[in-house]
Design an enzyme around this catalytic site. Structure first.
Site, short mmCIF file in Angstrom:
data_model
loop_
_atom_site.label_atom_id
_atom_site.label_comp_id
_atom_site.label_asym_id
_atom_site.label_seq_id
_atom_site.Cartn_x
_atom_site.Cartn_y
_atom_site.Cartn_z
N HIS A 126 17.58 -20.22 48.07
CA HIS A 126 17.71 -20.15 49.52
C HIS A 126 19.14 -20.44 49.98
O HIS A 126 19.85 -21.24 49.37
CB HIS A 126 16.79 -21.17 50.18
N LYS A 157 24.24 -29.22 52.68
CA LYS A 157 23.14 -30.18 52.57
C LYS A 157 23.38 -31.17 51.45
O LYS A 157 24.07 -30.89 50.48
CB LYS A 157 21.81 -29.48 52.41
N TYR A 204 16.19 -33.64 51.80
CA TYR A 204 17.34 -32.85 52.21
C TYR A 204 17.94 -33.47 53.46
O TYR A 204 17.22 -33.81 54.39
CB TYR A 204 16.93 -31.42 52.62
N ASP A 225 9.52 -16.33 48.55
CA ASP A 225 10.30 -16.36 47.31
C ASP A 225 9.85 -15.27 46.35
O ASP A 225 10.66 -14.68 45.64
CB ASP A 225 10.21 -17.72 46.66
#
Length: 183
Positions: free
Chosen positions: A63, A72, A132, A168
């Site tokens: 991603h 991140k 995250y 995905d």
């Protein structure tokens, strides 16, 4: 806490805390603004925290976000994951570079993933919790997904994949994504 540059991905860093263990268990600092600042990052830039829990074999990725991208901090707070970063910044000296990590609740290491890099992981244990800390509010219209099994990425996923999201599963190839992003 120690900060180490990731040679395969320009601008990426691995933050390794110093755990304190005794008969009660352990304690460690998982985020330190001064250490983050010492490698040129703004600790106040992170605006959203999220958590995923996965069962063994689950794969999440690859991603990234279009537009300004998304930086991140990623940490496995419980269990273990095989974590992957791919540099998709056309102007980066490590363009198309890949880096692999095992992140675990034992070490509590945190990985800084720069904006413009694709990220994914596979749970090596069940459960595996991944935290995250993201530098922009999530905008689903900017979500980009690349096929986790794309031969151009050649990611050596360590376990058979037990589950992936429909998104995905249906993700386009790296070549198609690079074309769409103009890279």
């Amino acid at each position: 806490m120690k900060a180490t540059e990731v040679p395969a991905i320009a601008g990426a860093h691995l933050f390794e805390p110093t755990p304190y263990t005794d008969e009660r268990g352990s304690f460690c600092r998982t985020f330190d603004a001064e250490v983050v600042r010492s490698v040129g990052l703004d600790p106040d830039a992170f605006v959203q925290d999220s958590l995923s829990r996965s069962v063994k074999g689950v794969l999440r990725g690859m991603h990234l976000r279009s537009g300004a991208g998304e930086a991140k901090l990623v940490r496995c707070s419980y269990g273990r994951v095989f974590d992957v970063v791919v540099d998709l910044r056309a102007d980066s000296p490590t363009y198309l570079g890949r880096a692999f990590f095992e992140l675990s609740g034992e070490t509590q290491a945190t990985l800084y993933v720069p904006a413009g890099c694709a990220h994914g992981f596979q749970a090596l244990t069940g459960p595996a919790d991944v935290s995250y800390r993201i530098d922009r509010p999530h905008d689903p219209s900017e979500d980009v997904t690349i096929a986790f099994d794309d031969p151009d990425l050649a990611i050596p996923w360590p376990l058979p994949v037990t589950s992936v999201s429909r998104r995905d599963q249906e993700a386009p190839s790296l070549a198609d994504v690079l074309k769409r992003l103009g890279r």
